[in-house]
Design a protein around this motif. Structure first.
Motif, PDB file in Angstrom:
ATOM      1  N   THR A 167      33.382  -5.269 -28.579  1.00 25.75           N
ATOM      2  CA  THR A 167      34.083  -4.362 -27.675  1.00 25.75           C
ATOM      3  C   THR A 167      33.898  -4.838 -26.236  1.00 25.75           C
ATOM      4  OG1 THR A 167      32.222  -2.866 -27.242  1.00 25.75           O
ATOM      5  CG2 THR A 167      33.496  -2.475 -29.259  1.00 25.75           C
ATOM      6  N   THR A 168      34.389  -4.048 -25.306  1.00 21.53           N
ATOM      7  CA  THR A 168      34.268  -4.382 -23.885  1.00 21.53           C
ATOM      8  C   THR A 168      32.854  -4.166 -23.365  1.00 21.53           C
ATOM      9  OG1 THR A 168      35.068  -2.149 -23.393  1.00 21.53           O
ATOM     10  CG2 THR A 168      36.686  -3.936 -23.351  1.00 21.53           C
ATOM     11  N   THR A 169      31.981  -3.593 -24.200  1.00 22.27           N
ATOM     12  CA  THR A 169      30.577  -3.421 -23.841  1.00 22.27           C
ATOM     13  C   THR A 169      29.725  -4.102 -24.913  1.00 22.27           C
ATOM     14  OG1 THR A 169      30.329  -1.327 -25.052  1.00 22.27           O
ATOM     15  CG2 THR A 169      31.129  -1.193 -22.778  1.00 22.27           C
ATOM     16  N   ASP A 170      28.442  -3.833 -24.927  1.00 23.87           N
ATOM     17  CA  ASP A 170      27.558  -4.428 -25.938  1.00 23.87           C
ATOM     18  C   ASP A 170      27.718  -3.775 -27.305  1.00 23.87           C
ATOM     19  OD1 ASP A 170      26.530  -6.174 -24.089  1.00 23.87           O
ATOM     20  OD2 ASP A 170      24.858  -4.863 -23.528  1.00 23.87           O
ATOM     21  N   ARG A 171      28.377  -2.637 -27.346  1.00 24.65           N
ATOM     22  CA  ARG A 171      28.584  -1.927 -28.610  1.00 24.65           C
ATOM     23  C   ARG A 171      29.529  -2.713 -29.515  1.00 24.65           C
ATOM     24  NH1 ARG A 171      32.227   2.045 -30.819  1.00 24.65           N
ATOM     25  NH2 ARG A 171      33.664   1.527 -29.118  1.00 24.65           N
ATOM     26  N   LYS A 172      29.343  -2.580 -30.820  1.00 16.33           N
ATOM     27  CA  LYS A 172      30.251  -3.186 -31.793  1.00 16.33           C
ATOM     28  C   LYS A 172      30.678  -2.115 -32.787  1.00 16.33           C
ATOM     29  CE  LYS A 172      28.059  -7.771 -31.565  1.00 16.33           C
ATOM     30  NZ  LYS A 172      29.124  -8.450 -30.839  1.00 16.33           N
ATOM     31  N   THR A 173      31.909  -2.202 -33.237  1.00 16.63           N
ATOM     32  CA  THR A 173      32.391  -1.238 -34.233  1.00 16.63           C
ATOM     33  C   THR A 173      32.349  -1.883 -35.620  1.00 16.63           C
ATOM     34  OG1 THR A 173      34.719  -1.898 -33.999  1.00 16.63           O
ATOM     35  CG2 THR A 173      33.897  -0.172 -32.516  1.00 16.63           C
ATOM     36  N   HIS A 174      32.018  -1.069 -36.616  1.00 14.32           N
ATOM     37  CA  HIS A 174      31.878  -1.549 -37.988  1.00 14.32           C
ATOM     38  C   HIS A 174      33.237  -1.424 -38.681  1.00 14.32           C
ATOM     39  CE1 HIS A 174      29.145  -1.638 -41.802  1.00 14.32           C
ATOM     40  NE2 HIS A 174      29.612  -2.820 -41.482  1.00 14.32           N
ATOM     41  N   GLU A 175      33.858  -2.543 -38.969  1.00 17.44           N
ATOM     42  CA  GLU A 175      35.220  -2.548 -39.504  1.00 17.44           C
ATOM     43  C   GLU A 175      35.308  -3.349 -40.800  1.00 17.44           C
ATOM     44  OE1 GLU A 175      37.654  -0.957 -37.753  1.00 17.44           O
ATOM     45  OE2 GLU A 175      36.484  -0.609 -35.917  1.00 17.44           O
ATOM     46  N   VAL A 176      36.413  -3.141 -41.500  1.00 17.93           N
ATOM     47  CA  VAL A 176      36.746  -3.983 -42.637  1.00 17.93           C
ATOM     48  C   VAL A 176      38.250  -4.259 -42.566  1.00 17.93           C
ATOM     49  CG1 VAL A 176      37.227  -2.077 -44.257  1.00 17.93           C
ATOM     50  CG2 VAL A 176      36.485  -4.304 -45.138  1.00 17.93           C
ATOM     51  N   LEU A 177      38.642  -5.459 -42.948  1.00 13.32           N
ATOM     52  CA  LEU A 177      40.058  -5.800 -42.999  1.00 13.32           C
ATOM     53  C   LEU A 177      40.679  -5.063 -44.180  1.00 13.32           C
ATOM     54  CD1 LEU A 177      42.491  -7.496 -42.064  1.00 13.32           C
ATOM     55  CD2 LEU A 177      41.674  -9.317 -43.592  1.00 13.32           C
ATOM     56  N   TYR A 178      41.529  -4.074 -43.891  1.00 15.52           N
ATOM     57  CA  TYR A 178      42.141  -3.281 -44.962  1.00 15.52           C
ATOM     58  C   TYR A 178      43.314  -4.020 -45.600  1.00 15.52           C
ATOM     59  CZ  TYR A 178      44.193   0.600 -47.513  1.00 15.52           C
ATOM     60  OH  TYR A 178      44.689   1.399 -48.503  1.00 15.52           O
ATOM     61  N   GLY A 179      44.060  -4.737 -44.770  1.00 16.70           N
ATOM     62  CA  GLY A 179      45.214  -5.451 -45.302  1.00 16.70           C
ATOM     63  C   GLY A 179      45.932  -6.216 -44.207  1.00 16.70           C
ATOM     64  N   ILE A 180      46.947  -6.959 -44.622  1.00 15.63           N
ATOM     65  CA  ILE A 180      47.761  -7.736 -43.687  1.00 15.63           C
ATOM     66  C   ILE A 180      49.205  -7.257 -43.788  1.00 15.63           C
ATOM     67  CG2 ILE A 180      48.553 -10.037 -43.026  1.00 15.63           C
ATOM     68  CD1 ILE A 180      45.980 -11.151 -44.240  1.00 15.63           C
ATOM     69  N   ALA A 181      49.776  -6.910 -42.646  1.00 20.13           N
ATOM     70  CA  ALA A 181      51.153  -6.423 -42.597  1.00 20.13           C
ATOM     71  C   ALA A 181      52.093  -7.585 -42.300  1.00 20.13           C
ATOM     72  CB  ALA A 181      51.287  -5.349 -41.532  1.00 20.13           C
ATOM     73  N   HIS A 182      53.111  -7.746 -43.147  1.00 19.07           N
ATOM     74  CA  HIS A 182      54.114  -8.801 -42.972  1.00 19.07           C
ATOM     75  C   HIS A 182      55.447  -8.138 -42.637  1.00 19.07           C
ATOM     76  CE1 HIS A 182      51.545 -11.982 -44.869  1.00 19.07           C
ATOM     77  NE2 HIS A 182      51.018 -10.919 -45.474  1.00 19.07           N
ATOM     78  N   PHE A 183      56.085  -8.577 -41.552  1.00 16.26           N
ATOM     79  CA  PHE A 183      57.307  -7.921 -41.104  1.00 16.26           C
ATOM     80  C   PHE A 183      58.138  -8.869 -40.248  1.00 16.26           C
ATOM     81  CE2 PHE A 183      53.818  -7.206 -38.210  1.00 16.26           C
ATOM     82  CZ  PHE A 183      54.356  -7.427 -36.956  1.00 16.26           C
ATOM     83  N   THR A 184      59.354  -8.443 -39.955  1.00 14.75           N
ATOM     84  CA  THR A 184      60.238  -9.199 -39.071  1.00 14.75           C
ATOM     85  C   THR A 184      60.357  -8.457 -37.750  1.00 14.75           C
ATOM     86  OG1 THR A 184      61.528 -10.031 -40.954  1.00 14.75           O
ATOM     87  CG2 THR A 184      62.546 -10.164 -38.780  1.00 14.75           C
ATOM     88  N   LEU A 185      60.172  -9.177 -36.653  1.00 18.17           N
ATOM     89  CA  LEU A 185      60.296  -8.589 -35.325  1.00 18.17           C
ATOM     90  C   LEU A 185      60.908  -9.612 -34.376  1.00 18.17           C
ATOM     91  CD1 LEU A 185      59.656  -6.111 -33.509  1.00 18.17           C
ATOM     92  CD2 LEU A 185      57.507  -7.258 -32.915  1.00 18.17           C
ATOM     93  N   ASN A 186      61.897  -9.186 -33.627  1.00 21.54           N
ATOM     94  CA  ASN A 186      62.603 -10.080 -32.699  1.00 21.54           C
ATOM     95  C   ASN A 186      63.100 -11.345 -33.392  1.00 21.54           C
ATOM     96  OD1 ASN A 186      62.163  -8.230 -30.661  1.00 21.54           O
ATOM     97  ND2 ASN A 186      60.415  -9.313 -29.775  1.00 21.54           N
ATOM     98  N   GLY A 187      63.575 -11.153 -34.613  1.00 24.63           N
ATOM     99  CA  GLY A 187      64.231 -12.239 -35.335  1.00 24.63           C
ATOM    100  C   GLY A 187      63.336 -13.207 -36.075  1.00 24.63           C
ATOM    101  N   GLU A 188      62.025 -12.983 -36.069  1.00 21.00           N
ATOM    102  CA  GLU A 188      61.121 -13.901 -36.756  1.00 21.00           C
ATOM    103  C   GLU A 188      60.116 -13.147 -37.639  1.00 21.00           C
ATOM    104  OE1 GLU A 188      59.191 -16.853 -34.421  1.00 21.00           O
ATOM    105  OE2 GLU A 188      60.973 -17.354 -33.249  1.00 21.00           O
ATOM    106  N   GLU A 189      59.674 -13.837 -38.680  1.00 20.76           N
ATOM    107  CA  GLU A 189      58.652 -13.279 -39.565  1.00 20.76           C
ATOM    108  C   GLU A 189      57.299 -13.311 -38.859  1.00 20.76           C
ATOM    109  OE1 GLU A 189      59.043 -11.938 -42.659  1.00 20.76           O
ATOM    110  OE2 GLU A 189      61.187 -12.122 -42.254  1.00 20.76           O
ATOM    111  N   ARG A 190      56.566 -12.203 -38.942  1.00 19.85           N
ATOM    112  CA  ARG A 190      55.274 -12.114 -38.264  1.00 19.85           C
ATOM    113  C   ARG A 190      54.283 -11.386 -39.161  1.00 19.85           C
ATOM    114  NH1 ARG A 190      57.029 -13.758 -33.279  1.00 19.85           N
ATOM    115  NH2 ARG A 190      59.190 -13.205 -32.800  1.00 19.85           N
ATOM    116  N   GLN A 191      53.008 -11.430 -38.760  1.00 24.41           N
ATOM    117  CA  GLN A 191      51.994 -10.695 -39.503  1.00 24.41           C
ATOM    118  C   GLN A 191      50.890 -10.232 -38.570  1.00 24.41           C
ATOM    119  OE1 GLN A 191      50.781 -13.853 -42.332  1.00 24.41           O
ATOM    120  NE2 GLN A 191      48.744 -13.758 -41.381  1.00 24.41           N
TER     121      GLN A 191
END
Length: 211
Positions: A95-119
């Motif tokens: 984070t912007t300080t010394d603190r850290k958040t406990h996370e897990v990667l839930y998933g990856i989103a695949h989509f089209t935006l501004n004419g190109e495939e993105r994730q």
């Protein structure tokens, strides 16, 4: 949105009973999407005006009228395919300080935006998941090519909920700034570099100018 079957109205006898030349659409009406975006903006502004919720320093609260937004744009409401990552290992997000958040990667989103495939990677907080009101909460931090110009240089966030299936609606009109944009006393997760969109996302909340 239900489309009116004009041909059946004009040529009743040519449309046999039971035939449907115009199927019902599952698309959300554009007007409803705009109304939902405006409601989001109204509620966000209200939270900034609330002395109990506002992240603004006292010197900015008195004259605050509302945040600066891009015009609502339904092209920035995308339907993404969510590929879940059930075997992902938990990690600590800086984070912007010394603190850290406990996370897990839930998933990856695949989509089209501004004419190109993105994730983009979607995260779930292992701290918040313990609270009933956040058990379905997903966190989407991202950077894009507007950062440092029209939007906050550190990127923006979008709040999401776990979908029933593998389709996830991402509304970039609901992108908002980390609280540390307004007040340095807050600790805000840093956007992972893999969540940089190489395009301009001209939707959601703009940068906050303190002058």
């Amino acid at each position: 949105m239900k489309y009116v079957s004009l041909f059946c109205l004009l040529f009743l006898f040519s449309c046999g009973q039971g035939k449907r030349y115009h199927e019902e659409s599952t698309e959300t009406p554009k007007s409803a999407l705009i109304a939902d975006i405006l409601k989001f903006q109204e509620e966000l502004d209200a939270s900034f005006k609330d002395p109990e919720e506002s992240p603004l320093p006292d010197k900015y609260k008195k004259d605050f009228e509302g945040l600066d937004y891009f015009e609502p744009d339904t092209t920035y409401v995308v339907k993404a395919k969510l590929v879940r990552t059930p075997d992902a290992e938990p990690f600590f997000m800086p984070t912007t300080t010394d603190r850290k958040t406990h996370e897990v990667l839930y998933g990856i989103a695949h989509f089209t935006l501004n004419g190109e495939e993105r994730q983009l990677e979607i995260y779930q907080s292992l701290d918040l998941i313990q609270q009933e009101q956040y058990k379905d909460y997903l966190f989407l931090p991202f950077n894009d090519a507007t950062n440092g110009e029209e939007t906050y240089g550190g990127g923006r966030y979008i709040d999401l909920s776990i979908p029933d299936g593998d389709t996830l609606v991402i509304d970039f009109n609901k992108a908002y700034n980390p609280y540390c944009t307004y007040n340095k006393k807050y600790s805000c997760p840093l956007v992972p570099r893999q969540n940089y969109l190489r395009t301009k996302v001209r939707a959601g909340v703009k940068d906050f100018h303190k002058d």
